[in-house]
Design a protein around this motif. Sequence first.
Motif, PDB file in Angstrom:
ATOM      1  N   GLU A  24       0.804  -1.221   0.000  1.00 46.04           N
ATOM      2  CA  GLU A  24       0.000   0.000   0.000  1.00 46.04           C
ATOM      3  C   GLU A  24       0.835   1.268   0.000  1.00 46.04           C
ATOM      4  OE1 GLU A  24      -4.154  -1.494   2.103  1.00 46.04           O
ATOM      5  OE2 GLU A  24      -2.616  -0.548   3.343  1.00 46.04           O
ATOM      6  N   LEU A  25       2.106   1.167   0.392  1.00 44.65           N
ATOM      7  CA  LEU A  25       2.979   2.342   0.334  1.00 44.65           C
ATOM      8  C   LEU A  25       3.127   2.863  -1.093  1.00 44.65           C
ATOM      9  CD1 LEU A  25       5.779   1.317   2.844  1.00 44.65           C
ATOM     10  CD2 LEU A  25       4.271   3.315   3.062  1.00 44.65           C
ATOM     11  N   LEU A  26       2.810   2.037  -2.061  1.00 44.90           N
ATOM     12  CA  LEU A  26       2.886   2.445  -3.464  1.00 44.90           C
ATOM     13  C   LEU A  26       1.765   3.398  -3.866  1.00 44.90           C
ATOM     14  CD1 LEU A  26       3.697  -1.050  -4.940  1.00 44.90           C
ATOM     15  CD2 LEU A  26       5.169   0.966  -5.215  1.00 44.90           C
ATOM     16  N   PHE A  27       0.641   3.358  -3.116  1.00 45.43           N
ATOM     17  CA  PHE A  27      -0.514   4.098  -3.633  1.00 45.43           C
ATOM     18  C   PHE A  27      -1.514   4.609  -2.612  1.00 45.43           C
ATOM     19  CE2 PHE A  27      -1.649  -0.314  -3.329  1.00 45.43           C
ATOM     20  CZ  PHE A  27      -3.009  -0.365  -3.023  1.00 45.43           C
ATOM     21  N   ARG A  28      -1.458   4.153  -1.327  1.00 39.45           N
ATOM     22  CA  ARG A  28      -2.454   4.661  -0.387  1.00 39.45           C
ATOM     23  C   ARG A  28      -2.078   4.497   1.081  1.00 39.45           C
ATOM     24  NH1 ARG A  28      -7.604   0.479  -0.574  1.00 39.45           N
ATOM     25  NH2 ARG A  28      -6.489  -1.442  -0.082  1.00 39.45           N
ATOM     26  N   ARG A  29      -0.830   4.657   1.436  1.00 40.04           N
ATOM     27  CA  ARG A  29      -0.424   4.494   2.828  1.00 40.04           C
ATOM     28  C   ARG A  29       0.741   5.416   3.149  1.00 40.04           C
ATOM     29  NH1 ARG A  29      -0.911   1.309   7.307  1.00 40.04           N
ATOM     30  NH2 ARG A  29      -2.609   0.139   6.364  1.00 40.04           N
ATOM     31  N   LEU A  30       0.898   5.706   4.428  1.00 41.72           N
ATOM     32  CA  LEU A  30       2.049   6.437   4.943  1.00 41.72           C
ATOM     33  C   LEU A  30       2.333   5.949   6.353  1.00 41.72           C
ATOM     34  CD1 LEU A  30       1.081  10.048   6.080  1.00 41.72           C
ATOM     35  CD2 LEU A  30      -0.619   8.334   5.494  1.00 41.72           C
ATOM     36  N   SER A  31       3.496   6.262   6.865  1.00 41.18           N
ATOM     37  CA  SER A  31       3.825   5.890   8.240  1.00 41.18           C
ATOM     38  C   SER A  31       3.186   6.878   9.204  1.00 41.18           C
ATOM     39  CB  SER A  31       5.345   5.894   8.437  1.00 41.18           C
ATOM     40  OG  SER A  31       5.845   7.225   8.383  1.00 41.18           O
ATOM     41  N   VAL A  32       2.988   6.456  10.443  1.00 40.87           N
ATOM     42  CA  VAL A  32       2.419   7.366  11.442  1.00 40.87           C
ATOM     43  C   VAL A  32       3.391   8.511  11.719  1.00 40.87           C
ATOM     44  CG1 VAL A  32       3.319   6.111  13.464  1.00 40.87           C
ATOM     45  CG2 VAL A  32       1.219   7.460  13.659  1.00 40.87           C
ATOM     46  N   GLU A  33       4.696   8.253  11.579  1.00 43.05           N
ATOM     47  CA  GLU A  33       5.684   9.326  11.767  1.00 43.05           C
ATOM     48  C   GLU A  33       5.523  10.408  10.704  1.00 43.05           C
ATOM     49  OE1 GLU A  33       6.983   5.726  13.811  1.00 43.05           O
ATOM     50  OE2 GLU A  33       6.437   6.069  11.712  1.00 43.05           O
ATOM     51  N   ASP A  34       5.288   9.988   9.458  1.00 40.77           N
ATOM     52  CA  ASP A  34       5.065  10.974   8.399  1.00 40.77           C
ATOM     53  C   ASP A  34       3.730  11.684   8.571  1.00 40.77           C
ATOM     54  OD1 ASP A  34       7.440  10.904   6.913  1.00 40.77           O
ATOM     55  OD2 ASP A  34       6.825   9.107   5.832  1.00 40.77           O
ATOM     56  N   ALA A  35       2.720  10.966   9.028  1.00 44.47           N
ATOM     57  CA  ALA A  35       1.430  11.603   9.303  1.00 44.47           C
ATOM     58  C   ALA A  35       1.610  12.691  10.353  1.00 44.47           C
ATOM     59  CB  ALA A  35       0.412  10.570   9.776  1.00 44.47           C
ATOM     60  N   SER A  36       2.386  12.386  11.385  1.00 40.83           N
ATOM     61  CA  SER A  36       2.683  13.357  12.437  1.00 40.83           C
ATOM     62  C   SER A  36       3.416  14.566  11.875  1.00 40.83           C
ATOM     63  CB  SER A  36       3.514  12.690  13.527  1.00 40.83           C
ATOM     64  OG  SER A  36       3.977  13.633  14.467  1.00 40.83           O
ATOM     65  N   GLU A  37       4.440  14.312  11.073  1.00 40.37           N
ATOM     66  CA  GLU A  37       5.243  15.405  10.528  1.00 40.37           C
ATOM     67  C   GLU A  37       4.428  16.317   9.628  1.00 40.37           C
ATOM     68  OE1 GLU A  37       8.695  17.571  10.571  1.00 40.37           O
ATOM     69  OE2 GLU A  37       8.203  15.762  11.720  1.00 40.37           O
ATOM     70  N   SER A  38       3.470  15.758   8.906  1.00 38.18           N
ATOM     71  CA  SER A  38       2.635  16.590   8.034  1.00 38.18           C
ATOM     72  C   SER A  38       1.847  17.611   8.849  1.00 38.18           C
ATOM     73  CB  SER A  38       1.675  15.720   7.214  1.00 38.18           C
ATOM     74  OG  SER A  38       0.661  15.131   8.013  1.00 38.18           O
ATOM     75  N   HIS A  39       1.442  17.230  10.047  1.00 39.32           N
ATOM     76  CA  HIS A  39       0.703  18.168  10.916  1.00 39.32           C
ATOM     77  C   HIS A  39       1.625  19.249  11.477  1.00 39.32           C
ATOM     78  CE1 HIS A  39      -2.216  14.928  10.651  1.00 39.32           C
ATOM     79  NE2 HIS A  39      -3.122  15.730  11.186  1.00 39.32           N
ATOM     80  N   VAL A  40       2.872  18.874  11.773  1.00 38.96           N
ATOM     81  CA  VAL A  40       3.838  19.859  12.252  1.00 38.96           C
ATOM     82  C   VAL A  40       4.083  20.913  11.177  1.00 38.96           C
ATOM     83  CG1 VAL A  40       6.221  20.209  13.020  1.00 38.96           C
ATOM     84  CG2 VAL A  40       4.944  18.187  13.785  1.00 38.96           C
ATOM     85  N   VAL A  41       4.244  20.473   9.936  1.00 36.68           N
ATOM     86  CA  VAL A  41       4.446  21.411   8.832  1.00 36.68           C
ATOM     87  C   VAL A  41       3.198  22.254   8.615  1.00 36.68           C
ATOM     88  CG1 VAL A  41       4.853  21.607   6.344  1.00 36.68           C
ATOM     89  CG2 VAL A  41       6.137  19.927   7.699  1.00 36.68           C
ATOM     90  N   ALA A  42       2.027  21.617   8.659  1.00 43.99           N
ATOM     91  CA  ALA A  42       0.776  22.330   8.390  1.00 43.99           C
ATOM     92  C   ALA A  42       0.502  23.424   9.419  1.00 43.99           C
ATOM     93  CB  ALA A  42      -0.386  21.348   8.339  1.00 43.99           C
ATOM     94  N   ILE A  43       0.765  23.138  10.689  1.00 46.13           N
ATOM     95  CA  ILE A  43       0.464  24.146  11.708  1.00 46.13           C
ATOM     96  C   ILE A  43       1.381  25.360  11.563  1.00 46.13           C
ATOM     97  CG2 ILE A  43       1.955  23.438  13.628  1.00 46.13           C
ATOM     98  CD1 ILE A  43      -1.801  24.236  13.853  1.00 46.13           C
ATOM     99  N   SER A  44       2.571  25.141  11.018  1.00 46.91           N
ATOM    100  CA  SER A  44       3.472  26.274  10.807  1.00 46.91           C
ATOM    101  C   SER A  44       3.128  27.055   9.540  1.00 46.91           C
ATOM    102  CB  SER A  44       4.923  25.789  10.735  1.00 46.91           C
ATOM    103  OG  SER A  44       5.154  25.021   9.570  1.00 46.91           O
ATOM    104  N   LYS A  45       2.574  26.376   8.529  1.00 51.69           N
ATOM    105  CA  LYS A  45       2.289  27.011   7.246  1.00 51.69           C
ATOM    106  C   LYS A  45       0.869  27.568   7.131  1.00 51.69           C
ATOM    107  CE  LYS A  45       6.158  26.145   4.910  1.00 51.69           C
ATOM    108  NZ  LYS A  45       6.116  25.210   3.772  1.00 51.69           N
ATOM    109  N   ALA A  46      -0.004  27.242   8.056  1.00 59.41           N
ATOM    110  CA  ALA A  46      -1.411  27.638   7.937  1.00 59.41           C
ATOM    111  C   ALA A  46      -1.620  29.143   7.747  1.00 59.41           C
ATOM    112  CB  ALA A  46      -2.206  27.126   9.137  1.00 59.41           C
TER     113      ALA A  46
END
Length: 310
Positions: free
Chosen positions: A199-221
Amino acid sequence: MRILVTGSSGWLGQTLVPRLRNAGSEVVGLDLLPAPTTQIVGSVADRELVRSTIRDFQVNAVIHSGALHKPNIETHETSSFVSANVQGTLNLLEESVSPGSKVDRFVFTSTTSLMISSEIRAARSRNVTEALWIDEDMTPLLPRNIYGVTKYAAEHLCRLFHQIHGLPVLILRTARFFPEEDDMAHEISQSGPNTKANELLFRRLSVEDASESHVVAISKAPEIGFDTFIISARTPFHRGDCKQLITDAPAVVERYFPHYGELYKRVGWTMFERIDRVYDSGKASRVLGFECRYRFKEMLDELAAKTGGR
């Protein structure tokens, strides 16, 4: 920055809260269940609790990742989903823009699941001619269950509060990162780890990356204002691969990763014979400046290291 994180006791919250703290933010965790990452035990559907938490802790930013999820459909009534996912989101948004609030940014954890209608889901068993390429421009969105419907309704509340109040809001439609077995496991011949790797090929990510996306988003909002992003490990596929992904997915994968078959053979894994959808997370890279670090390639590298090299 003092950040309120809802769902702080959950799979994402237990990774996200420490990550935010390590980055120097003060974090207030709110969840129905107690955990070391949670200071306030209660529901976002409790308006008074939301109000006092945002006011008393002088919250500057909200990451709303708490929700009833798809597995809860079997154990909770429809009204519970509306209460937690819609009313809870409304409570947080209203208190974020209330007089005296210091909240100046809001990140909402949504789901790619709301982009899959019953018709699309049923297509996996029909004679479709090519895989569906899914990005943020896909319309219409017709969620197939109460989980998707309530998350989509919450997205619209986020959009509305940005329009009316100017509150910077970013919506992250996360792909799969849960540790549980696939809900369609009875239709899949692969083991859980094998399925997650594929599923990493088309519809999955690690929980660490999910976490990091929120860190980036809260800074860029504040800079972005409002937008919606698919958050998934960047696919190696291109739109031109969609026809062959339906008829011979292993051949497509081998074209991009010639050595994957040998690595899979070492651990007794196999590739899906067909892949019926691909989530395109390119917009997150271009606009948000975020891209998952852990992809199919990194998984193969780990597999090679564990099995004695390539």
